[in-house]
Structure formats: structure tokens, C-alpha cells
Design an enzyme around this catalytic site. Sequence first.
Site, PDB file in Angstrom:
ATOM      1  N   GLY A  99       0.821  -1.197   0.000  1.00 32.72           N
ATOM      2  CA  GLY A  99       0.000   0.000   0.000  1.00 32.72           C
ATOM      3  C   GLY A  99       0.859   1.252   0.000  1.00 32.72           C
ATOM      4  O   GLY A  99       2.069   1.206   0.255  1.00 32.72           O
ATOM      5  N   CYS A 100       0.229   2.387  -0.281  1.00 35.03           N
ATOM      6  CA  CYS A 100       0.974   3.640  -0.374  1.00 35.03           C
ATOM      7  C   CYS A 100       1.499   4.089   0.989  1.00 35.03           C
ATOM      8  O   CYS A 100       2.699   4.388   1.137  1.00 35.03           O
ATOM      9  CB  CYS A 100       0.106   4.716  -1.009  1.00 35.03           C
ATOM     10  SG  CYS A 100      -1.537   4.907  -0.275  1.00 35.03           S
ATOM     11  N   TYR A 101       0.639   4.138   1.991  1.00 35.34           N
ATOM     12  CA  TYR A 101       1.093   4.521   3.337  1.00 35.34           C
ATOM     13  C   TYR A 101       2.155   3.549   3.873  1.00 35.34           C
ATOM     14  O   TYR A 101       3.178   3.980   4.417  1.00 35.34           O
ATOM     15  CB  TYR A 101      -0.084   4.573   4.311  1.00 35.34           C
ATOM     16  CG  TYR A 101      -0.934   5.813   4.239  1.00 35.34           C
ATOM     17  CD1 TYR A 101      -0.382   7.083   4.375  1.00 35.34           C
ATOM     18  CD2 TYR A 101      -2.314   5.718   4.063  1.00 35.34           C
ATOM     19  CE1 TYR A 101      -1.173   8.219   4.334  1.00 35.34           C
ATOM     20  CE2 TYR A 101      -3.117   6.853   4.017  1.00 35.34           C
ATOM     21  CZ  TYR A 101      -2.548   8.106   4.160  1.00 35.34           C
ATOM     22  OH  TYR A 101      -3.343   9.225   4.118  1.00 35.34           O
TER      23      TYR A 101
END
Length: 344
Positions: free
Chosen positions: A147-149
Site C-alpha cells: 500500500g501507499c502509506y
Amino acid sequence: MKVSIIGTTGYGGGELYRILHHHPVFNIQSVHTTRDEIPLYEEFPHLNGITDLKLEHIDAEEIAKHSDIVFLAAPSGVSSKLVPAFSETGIQIIDLSGDLRLTNGQEYKKWYKHEPVESNLLEQAVYGLSEWNKEKIMDAKLIANPGCYPTATLLGLAPVVKEGLIDPDIIIIDAKSGASGAGRAISKKLLFSEINENFRIYKVNEHQHIPEIQQQLNLWNRGVSPITFNTHLLPITRGIMATIYVKLTDNLHSERLLELYNEQYLHSPFVRVRSSGNFPSVKEVAGSNYCDIGLHVDERTGRLTIVSVIDNLMKGAAGQAVQNANLMNGLDETAGLEFIPMYP
């Protein structure tokens, strides 16, 4: 090599098209959706005159006949239904959703509110954090793209967690993202009048990326306790900044830790460690696959502040997916990804 993209009508799928259109080895064979079969440029007018590809429905066997790699940029809960069919064809699969990231199916069900993928597929999936999992990625057929985070957070934390230099009981992550991180679905909270000149915290202590970050931290250091992780929505289009606070276990100075980070990321072309007193901003990585990291030790408190920034659609999604595809196929990991950040 021929590739297909599923979920091309979302921001992640659109960004995959932008990258792969210029890739020196991968050629886009087909694009797919569960929605109407229309020319891609009708969904994304900025592609008018660039491509005549038409969005097609999804048939795993047909796609596998004509492509070597399939990128699944479908939402969580949708990818999980597609992966089993594609896995039977032998095609390389890179999943950008969260459906394969958690090794515990029940944890996935708890945080994502969907039924999990079969356990045998979860066991096959390699977590595609490119800088820290290269050898496994190179041998993989099925990738769970991070995921991005988690990408911004884990790249920022990895050196000090792996070296055991911080108190594993106290990790606090204050993260912020641009609006594109929420996708293209219509939402009242993403209306211009709601997001402009505003700053909002959301999913307080409940974000679905918490167990993903925790899972990887525990693989690096079993002693890491549950983290504090909260997210905020910035009134910008793209970009993530994760500001991370940790307590050092020894009397270390900023310069020594910068040396450690530079050593750890010496052979990571997309991670740029800033010099002492220099901290990154999201605009400085926009449109690129870079992760920029700055850090500082507060000698008054013994706490280390780590600032990690990425473009959520690039290093946080499509860029890292292509980086993983490069690694899977023995290519230079930078192939097709050497974009200079857009500035200003």
C-alpha cells in the site's frame, strides 16, 4: 513482453498505462474493466490521440494467452475474486489491491470487511516492498504490491527497526495523503468545496494499512509492539508524507543515523536520503518513483523524527508495481521509471 491492465479506469490503472506506454520492454496488450467496453480515451480524455485501445471485459484464460504479465489495479474485494482464475493460467500477477498483503486471512476480513483469498494463494504471494524483498520478488509469480502509506512508512523505518536501534514499544506515525489516494469513486468528503482549504484526519486508529505495516515490522523485529498510525487528507492531488516518531535505545546523533541510512540504501536507486538538516516535501517527488527520507535526532528527548515522502500513485502504487515487474523478469529495476519529479 506483453502486459494487460485490469482496473484501468481508476487512478492507479491510469498511472500504470502512463508508465508502461514508455517502457522499453513491456508492451500494453490490453486494458480491462468490469464496466462498459468503451475506448480508453473516453474514460481518460488526456489519452485522446495517444491510444486506440478499447476497454474489454475480463477473461483470465484469454488474457493469459496473449500476455505475460497482468496488473490487477482493481479495488480490494474485487482482486480477490480474480486472482484464483489468473493463478491457474501461469501468468505473472501483480496485485495492487490489499487482498494479498496480509498473510492471515482473518486479519484481512477484520480490517477490509471482505472474504479473504484462499490460504494457498496468500502463501504464494510475495510482499513486493522492492528495496527489502528483491530476492523473493525475482523468483515470484504472484506479487502483493504494498500500500501507499505502508511503502512510505516502512522505507522510513526499516534501517532503525532492523538494526534494533529504537524502543519497539513506541512507534508513532503521523501520515498525510493527497486526494487521489482515495481513488475516483464519488464521495462527499472529496468534493472541492469540502477538501479545499481544509485538513482532515480520518479512520482514526482504524486504517486498514495498520496490520500491513505491523506485519512487516514484526518480520524485521518480533519485539515491535502495536503501532500508533493515523492518516490525514491534504488538499492536494497526489503525494504522501509520513512523519514518524521513535525513541532511540542509545545515544546516537543524526549524522551517525544518516550514515546508516545511506549505507542501507546505497543500492536502492529510488530511495534518496537527504543531508543533515534537509527535509523533503511531497512536491519534490511528484510524478516520480522516488522515496525521499530526512531525519533528525532531538538530543533533548532522545527521539528520532523520520520524514518519508512519496507520490502515492507512483512509488505508492503503479511505479512500485512496474519496479517489481522489472525485478521479476531480470530487468534493471529502473527500466521505464526514470521520471524526473514534476516541479513546481
